[in-house]
Design a protein around this motif. Structure first.
Motif, PDB file in Angstrom:
ATOM      1  N   LEU A 117       0.974  -1.473  -0.098  1.00  0.00           N
ATOM      2  CA  LEU A 117       0.153   0.061  -0.034  1.00  0.00           C
ATOM      3  C   LEU A 117       0.884   1.282  -0.090  1.00  0.00           C
ATOM      4  N   GLN A 118       0.292   2.228  -0.698  1.00  0.00           N
ATOM      5  CA  GLN A 118       0.928   3.483  -0.859  1.00  0.00           C
ATOM      6  C   GLN A 118       0.067   4.737  -0.147  1.00  0.00           C
ATOM      7  N   PRO A 119       0.702   5.750   0.446  1.00  0.00           N
ATOM      8  CA  PRO A 119      -0.200   6.705   0.965  1.00  0.00           C
ATOM      9  C   PRO A 119      -1.412   6.961   0.085  1.00  0.00           C
TER      10      PRO A 119
END
Length: 216
Positions: A166-168
């Motif tokens: 997951l990325q921001p």
């Protein structure tokens, strides 16, 4: 924290995630990943009520499985599977979550002992397109699943995925929603599938919210 306490904690968390999603908690089951862990740890987990274990590496798993044979455990192979390891997996495991090409499925089917029940299998889907991850593409999935479902030594149960980190700002549920949609499409095509293998320590609540039936 002891293994027993860890198991109690994760079971409570899985139950809470299922209830939050409006699901029966018994519809979500835990595969305790025992790779790199000694047989003594698996015995401790067994004494705490865990009977389902996942292994990634065939050569590491087989000695533990032999040592613990009398416990009646259920063994899931959850790692990438090389063609030269299919015979050992077909003979020893109950589930394989990581079929990603027909050659591997055909070998597992042919090498499954006639005295065993069909091997329960999931097809792994690479939703992110990352070259570092195994899995077939969504476009290739219907053809692969149809072919796997016809193999006599296997029982195709559903799909598995390992989503990208997951990325921001990412929606944690998005890849699991996509996996659920792919399963529903295959069901609409007539395949009797009932399994979504998805979700690990960092993302299992999102996976459960989208219908995961096995978490690792």
């Amino acid at each position: 924290m002891s293994i027993s306490q860890n198991l109690t904690d994760i079971r409570q968390r899985i139950r809470a995630a299922a209830e939050k999603a409006g699901r029966d908690p018994s519809s979500v089951r835990l595969v305790a990943v025992s790779k790199t862990r000694p047989a003594t740890d698996i015995v401790e987990a067994f004494q705490a009520g865990q009977t389902i274990f996942g292994e990634n590496y065939v050569q590491e798993a087989l000695p533990k499985m032999d040592t613990l044979r009398d416990l009646g455990l259920t063994w899931h192979f959850i790692g990438p599977l090389q063609s030269n390891k299919t015979a050992e997996v077909a003979a020893s495991f109950d589930w394989v979550h990581s079929i990603d090409r027909l050659k591997v499925a055909e070998r597992l089917s042919a090498q499954r002992p006639a005295t065993h029940a069909p091997l329960e299998v999931c097809v792994q889907v690479n939703l992110s397109g990352e070259s570092s991850k195994s899995g077939c593409t969504p476009a290739a999935l219907p053809g692969l699943c149809a072919a796997v479902a016809r193999l006599p030594g296997l029982r195709l149960r559903g799909l598995m995925t390992l989503p990208a980190a997951l990325q921001p700002g990412d929606d944690a549920r998005a890849p699991f929603a996509r996996l659920r949609q792919l399963l529903q499409s295959l069901q609409a095509d007539g395949l009797p599938l009932d399994t979504l293998s998805a979700g690990m320590s960092d993302d299992y609540p999102a996976a459960i919210a989208e219908g995961a039936t096995w978490v690792r």
